[in-house]
Each structure stands twice: as C-alpha cells, then as structure tokens.
Design an enzyme around this catalytic site. Sequence first.
Site, PDB file in Angstrom:
ATOM      1  N   GLU A 273       0.828  -1.216   0.000  1.00 21.35           N
ATOM      2  CA  GLU A 273       0.000   0.000   0.000  1.00 21.35           C
ATOM      3  C   GLU A 273       0.862   1.265   0.000  1.00 21.35           C
ATOM      4  O   GLU A 273       0.790   2.069   0.920  1.00 21.35           O
ATOM      5  CB  GLU A 273      -0.903   0.008   1.243  1.00 21.35           C
ATOM      6  CG  GLU A 273      -1.799  -1.204   1.386  1.00 21.35           C
ATOM      7  CD  GLU A 273      -2.592  -1.189   2.696  1.00 21.35           C
ATOM      8  OE1 GLU A 273      -2.389  -0.292   3.543  1.00 21.35           O
ATOM      9  OE2 GLU A 273      -3.431  -2.093   2.866  1.00 21.35           O
ATOM     10  N   PRO A 274       1.693   1.457  -1.011  1.00 19.76           N
ATOM     11  CA  PRO A 274       2.572   2.631  -0.998  1.00 19.76           C
ATOM     12  C   PRO A 274       1.823   3.916  -1.322  1.00 19.76           C
ATOM     13  O   PRO A 274       0.948   3.932  -2.186  1.00 19.76           O
ATOM     14  CB  PRO A 274       3.560   2.313  -2.137  1.00 19.76           C
ATOM     15  CG  PRO A 274       2.743   1.514  -3.100  1.00 19.76           C
ATOM     16  CD  PRO A 274       1.812   0.683  -2.274  1.00 19.76           C
ATOM     17  N   GLY A 275       2.155   4.976  -0.612  1.00 19.30           N
ATOM     18  CA  GLY A 275       1.576   6.286  -0.907  1.00 19.30           C
ATOM     19  C   GLY A 275       2.678   7.273  -1.235  1.00 19.30           C
ATOM     20  O   GLY A 275       2.920   7.639  -2.384  1.00 19.30           O
ATOM     21  N   ARG A 276       3.418   7.638  -0.177  1.00 19.39           N
ATOM     22  CA  ARG A 276       4.448   8.675  -0.305  1.00 19.39           C
ATOM     23  C   ARG A 276       5.502   8.356  -1.371  1.00 19.39           C
ATOM     24  O   ARG A 276       5.915   9.236  -2.120  1.00 19.39           O
ATOM     25  CB  ARG A 276       5.135   8.828   1.056  1.00 19.39           C
ATOM     26  CG  ARG A 276       6.079   9.983   1.152  1.00 19.39           C
ATOM     27  CD  ARG A 276       6.875   9.931   2.448  1.00 19.39           C
ATOM     28  NE  ARG A 276       6.110   9.607   3.616  1.00 19.39           N
ATOM     29  CZ  ARG A 276       5.589  10.502   4.471  1.00 19.39           C
ATOM     30  NH1 ARG A 276       5.797  11.778   4.289  1.00 19.39           N
ATOM     31  NH2 ARG A 276       4.893  10.111   5.518  1.00 19.39           N
ATOM     32  N   ARG A 312       2.553  20.014   6.526  1.00 18.08           N
ATOM     33  CA  ARG A 312       3.569  19.104   7.076  1.00 18.08           C
ATOM     34  C   ARG A 312       4.629  19.807   7.936  1.00 18.08           C
ATOM     35  O   ARG A 312       4.938  19.326   9.021  1.00 18.08           O
ATOM     36  CB  ARG A 312       4.237  18.293   5.953  1.00 18.08           C
ATOM     37  CG  ARG A 312       3.243  17.468   5.127  1.00 18.08           C
ATOM     38  CD  ARG A 312       3.922  16.438   4.224  1.00 18.08           C
ATOM     39  NE  ARG A 312       4.487  15.366   5.004  1.00 18.08           N
ATOM     40  CZ  ARG A 312       5.760  15.238   5.268  1.00 18.08           C
ATOM     41  NH1 ARG A 312       6.631  16.090   4.776  1.00 18.08           N
ATOM     42  NH2 ARG A 312       6.189  14.246   6.016  1.00 18.08           N
ATOM     43  N   TYR A 316       4.424  18.407  11.657  1.00 13.62           N
ATOM     44  CA  TYR A 316       5.451  17.435  12.057  1.00 13.62           C
ATOM     45  C   TYR A 316       6.850  18.045  12.120  1.00 13.62           C
ATOM     46  O   TYR A 316       7.823  17.326  12.337  1.00 13.62           O
ATOM     47  CB  TYR A 316       5.543  16.278  11.048  1.00 13.62           C
ATOM     48  CG  TYR A 316       4.245  15.704  10.552  1.00 13.62           C
ATOM     49  CD1 TYR A 316       3.406  14.975  11.393  1.00 13.62           C
ATOM     50  CD2 TYR A 316       3.858  15.863   9.222  1.00 13.62           C
ATOM     51  CE1 TYR A 316       2.225  14.429  10.913  1.00 13.62           C
ATOM     52  CE2 TYR A 316       2.675  15.321   8.735  1.00 13.62           C
ATOM     53  CZ  TYR A 316       1.868  14.610   9.590  1.00 13.62           C
ATOM     54  OH  TYR A 316       0.713  14.062   9.120  1.00 13.62           O
ATOM     55  N   CYS A 342      -2.596  33.513  10.422  1.00 13.07           N
ATOM     56  CA  CYS A 342      -2.363  34.158  11.721  1.00 13.07           C
ATOM     57  C   CYS A 342      -2.012  33.148  12.807  1.00 13.07           C
ATOM     58  O   CYS A 342      -2.775  32.932  13.756  1.00 13.07           O
ATOM     59  CB  CYS A 342      -3.596  34.961  12.093  1.00 13.07           C
ATOM     60  SG  CYS A 342      -3.899  36.206  10.855  1.00 13.07           S
ATOM     61  N   GLU A 343      -0.917  32.472  12.631  1.00 16.26           N
ATOM     62  CA  GLU A 343      -0.397  31.517  13.611  1.00 16.26           C
ATOM     63  C   GLU A 343       1.121  31.515  13.483  1.00 16.26           C
ATOM     64  O   GLU A 343       1.631  31.501  12.358  1.00 16.26           O
ATOM     65  CB  GLU A 343      -0.845  30.082  13.301  1.00 16.26           C
ATOM     66  CG  GLU A 343      -2.318  29.878  13.257  1.00 16.26           C
ATOM     67  CD  GLU A 343      -2.765  28.726  14.143  1.00 16.26           C
ATOM     68  OE1 GLU A 343      -1.969  28.241  14.964  1.00 16.26           O
ATOM     69  OE2 GLU A 343      -3.918  28.340  13.977  1.00 16.26           O
ATOM     70  N   TYR A 371       0.656  14.026   0.735  1.00 14.03           N
ATOM     71  CA  TYR A 371       0.202  14.665   1.971  1.00 14.03           C
ATOM     72  C   TYR A 371       0.376  16.188   1.896  1.00 14.03           C
ATOM     73  O   TYR A 371       0.660  16.830   2.902  1.00 14.03           O
ATOM     74  CB  TYR A 371       0.920  14.064   3.187  1.00 14.03           C
ATOM     75  CG  TYR A 371       0.819  12.554   3.230  1.00 14.03           C
ATOM     76  CD1 TYR A 371      -0.416  11.938   3.448  1.00 14.03           C
ATOM     77  CD2 TYR A 371       1.922  11.732   2.996  1.00 14.03           C
ATOM     78  CE1 TYR A 371      -0.536  10.557   3.436  1.00 14.03           C
ATOM     79  CE2 TYR A 371       1.814  10.354   2.987  1.00 14.03           C
ATOM     80  CZ  TYR A 371       0.577   9.770   3.215  1.00 14.03           C
ATOM     81  OH  TYR A 371       0.452   8.405   3.201  1.00 14.03           O
TER      82      TYR A 371
HETATM   83  N1  LLP Z   1      -1.676   2.047   4.365  1.00 18.53           N
HETATM   84  C1  LLP Z   1      -2.225   2.543   5.477  1.00 18.53           C
HETATM   85  C2  LLP Z   1      -3.170   1.722   6.218  1.00 18.53           C
HETATM   86  C3  LLP Z   1      -1.894   3.841   5.913  1.00 18.53           C
HETATM   87  O1  LLP Z   1      -2.451   4.319   7.023  1.00 18.53           O
HETATM   88  C4  LLP Z   1      -0.977   4.615   5.180  1.00 18.53           C
HETATM   89  C5  LLP Z   1      -0.610   5.965   5.611  1.00 18.53           C
HETATM   90  C6  LLP Z   1      -0.431   4.062   4.009  1.00 18.53           C
HETATM   91  C7  LLP Z   1      -0.798   2.766   3.637  1.00 18.53           C
HETATM   92  C8  LLP Z   1       0.533   4.810   3.121  1.00 18.53           C
HETATM   93  O2  LLP Z   1       1.710   5.092   3.779  1.00 18.53           O
HETATM   94  P1  LLP Z   1       2.937   5.736   2.991  1.00 18.53           P
HETATM   95  O3  LLP Z   1       3.401   4.730   1.982  1.00 18.53           O
HETATM   96  O4  LLP Z   1       2.450   6.982   2.334  1.00 18.53           O
HETATM   97  O5  LLP Z   1       3.933   6.004   4.024  1.00 18.53           O
HETATM   98  N2  LLP Z   1       0.398  12.777   6.793  1.00 18.53           N
HETATM   99  C9  LLP Z   1       1.637  12.103   7.114  1.00 18.53           C
HETATM  100  C10 LLP Z   1       1.610  10.648   6.675  1.00 18.53           C
HETATM  101  C11 LLP Z   1       0.467   9.870   7.262  1.00 18.53           C
HETATM  102  C12 LLP Z   1       0.403   8.457   6.773  1.00 18.53           C
HETATM  103  C13 LLP Z   1      -0.880   7.831   7.149  1.00 18.53           C
HETATM  104  N3  LLP Z   1      -1.040   6.486   6.689  1.00 18.53           N
HETATM  105  C14 LLP Z   1       2.782  12.872   6.480  1.00 18.53           C
HETATM  106  O6  LLP Z   1       2.539  13.895   5.842  1.00 18.53           O
HETATM  107  O7  LLP Z   1       3.948  12.505   6.659  1.00 18.53           O
END
Ligand code: LLP
Length: 412
Positions: A273-276, A312, A316, A342-343, A371
């Site tokens: 499940e890659p996102g980033r 971000r 973080y 305004c923060e 993100y």
């Molecule tokens: N699968 C599940 C169940 C997740 O909760 C997430 C991310 C992913 C896959 C994808 O993860 P990745 O490959 O993108 O690392 N907003 C934060 C990141 C929050 C991630 C939440 N879950 C940021 O900007 O760093």
Amino acid sequence: MHHFEYRDGTLFAEDVSITNLAREYGTPLYVYSAATFTRHFKAFDSAFDGLDHLTCYSVKANSNLSVLKLLAGLGAGMDIVSGGELFRALKAGVSPDKIVYSGVGKRAAEIREALDAGILWFNVESGAELLEIIEVARSVGKVARVSFRINPDVDPQTHPYISTGMKKNKFGLDIEHSLKAYAMCADLENIEPIGMDCHIGSQLTSIEPFKEALQKLLDFYGKLKDMGIDIKYLDLGGGLGITYDEEAPPHPTEFGQALKDMLADVPLKVILEPGRVIAGNSGILVTEVVYTKSNPSRNFLIVDAAMNDLVRPSLYGSYHRIAEVEPKGREAMLYDVVGPICESSDFLARERDLPAVEQGELLAVFSAGAYGFSMSSNYNSRPRACELLVDGEKVIVARKRETYDDLLDKEL
Ligand code: LLP
C-alpha cells in the site's frame, strides 16, 4: 528521480516552464509530473516481480482524481480509508476487486457502500468493527471478505505522529486478540477471513522494521495454519520513505528483495500500500514571495502558500527543500519562510539558508506531492490552491483554484 529540472536557468516540470505556469494559473500552485508518477509506480511495482502481488496505491497521499486515473491506468489497486476515498477510487475506474479498506472508524454506511461495490476486503481494526461489518453484511445478504490488521508492536523509527504499529497506537489488533478474532469468524456467517495485514508507519528509512513486522506476521500465519485457518493474502501496508533532505531510504528493489527472500516458500498473495514513495517527489508547490521583512532576530520571506496549503512543516516539523524557480546566484541568508496565516506555526521552513530573493519572485517547495494538497484546508478562509498535472508539454488542470464563492458554497 523526478522530472522537475532546471533548463536554461528556469525550473521545468517535464517540458513546461514553472514560471509560465505560475503566470497563467497563479500561486500557490501544486504542479505534478505524470512521468514521475508513472516512473515511481512502475519502479515500485516491478520491484516485487517474481512475487504474486498487487500494488494498492494509498489514496490518502494524493487523492486527486486525475492522479488516481493515471495510476489506475497503470494497473494500480487502491488502499482506501473512507467512503470518500472509495468514491474517488471507483470514479477513477479502479476495479473494486483491487480495493482494500483500512481505518479504525469505518461507519455502517461506509461499510455498506464498500460491500455494494464489492471491494476485495476490509482490513478490520477491532472486535467491535468486526461485529458491525457482520451486521451490515447480514442486512444486505452479502459475505464480507476481511483481513485483520495486526499490530505487531514494532518501532518503525519514524515521527511519532506517523508511527502506527506499536502497542500504544490506536491501530489494529494485538496478536492475541487477532488470533481470537480469526477463530471467532470460523463459526460465523457473512464473514470470510482471507488475509492478514499490518501497516507499521510512514516515512520509514530502513528495511529492518518491515522485516521485523513481516516475521511476526509469518509466525502468526503459522499459528493460523495450526488452527486450521487458511488465508490467501498478506498485506504489508505502505510506509517506504523518500528523500526530503538527506535521508537515504532503501530503494524499492531492496525492499522487494527482502520480501522475496522472506516469502520464497510462502503461498500468499502480497498486497502493498505505498503512498508517499509514489506521490511525494512527483509534485511541487509553487509560491510567490509576497513581502520580505527583517527584525533584529530573524529574516522572513512571507510567501503566498501557507499551512492550509502544506501543513507538514507545521504539523510534524517536516523539512521540504525550497529553491528559487529562477536562480540568480545571489548570496544566501538565513530565513524563516512563512505564510500569511495568523499563527506562528504557519511556516514552510525555519532558519533556512536561501538566496536573498525579492518580493514577487517564485519559490518551489519540493517533495510536496504526497500529503500536500490532500491535507490542505480552507483555514483563514483561503481558497484551496490549483492543482496541475503536467504530461510532457501538456498541462491538465487537475483541480481548479477554489473561488470565494466555493468558500460559501455549503453555508447558509
Ligand atoms: N496504508 C495505510 C493503512 C496507511 O495508514 C498509510 C498511511 C499508508 C498505507 C501509506 O503510507 P505511505 O506509503 O504513504 O507512508 N500525513 C503524514 C503521513 C500519514 C500516513 C498515514 N497512513 C505525512 O505527511 O507525513
């Protein structure tokens, strides 16, 4: 590798000048590169060649419909966490049997929508959720396929806000409860456990925590087999990190090889499940310097992008590289790059060495494809930015800039 490069002193997204885009579409402006999305998806997916697998892009990282369509066209499945993400994934043309649904608080209506669509499975995160899924499945006369999200209690060595696989986190079920949950399903109708799942965190820069989690899941799989429970899938979640600054995360091939070594004799289909890692370096945020200002303690670059556009750094303390769109070779100074909100937490960078840019000049904030827009808001009644998807010389307006009327659209 990405397709944001300088040509003759100007930053380009593929074959399009960022200066021209900013002139035409205004700022703040998200610019995505289709070639980079494609390259990242293929590099990731092919790293697991040889393993029976499905790459389910994590919609939350960048949920723009044009991006989802692009990835769906490359054969991606999707990892979703809400009814809204299901809606987007289906609109993007993703086949429902390539959709997995995680999240600790799925509501009955969302569960029903996912059952109606016929998704591959739910990643179940608690006993109470299991009962709700069974209830909804029974009421619509369907069998819900499920996988339990196992919390392996592994430290992913990342920011605490994005660590998800430790005991103290709200996610998943510990190993003991998971075993009970699978056993419970054996006697129940309307429910079919077909997989096991974990997602330990995000922006991981080492393979070791993944391996540790996987080993725990494999031990668990052994216990399931001893109990006579036969599952078909193993979902290892997302989490592979990217380079924002000087991090050196493992390449997907290294991750892929580690999995291949550990799963050589395991007859399970693997879901990732890659996102980033797909979206992060596929996008930049372009912003204009509105004013410059100095006091005895600090130099400020006040830009037109703010924490509502990219939260971000505020949330973080994340680092995003910032550079001039048209570098002029000037001396660097120490700046805080701040937005108009305004923060005092409204900053894109603090104490950063940057060339002494002037009012009206453009800056690019890199690694903003994941993100970024997906966590944006209308705070301070700021219309959300425009999103462009560049493909070679072609520019697709993936999301129009919001207007003041949009701000009031749902209000009385
Ligand atoms: N699968 C599940 C169940 C997740 O909760 C997430 C991310 C992913 C896959 C994808 O993860 P990745 O490959 O993108 O690392 N907003 C934060 C990141 C929050 C991630 C939440 N879950 C940021 O900007 O760093």
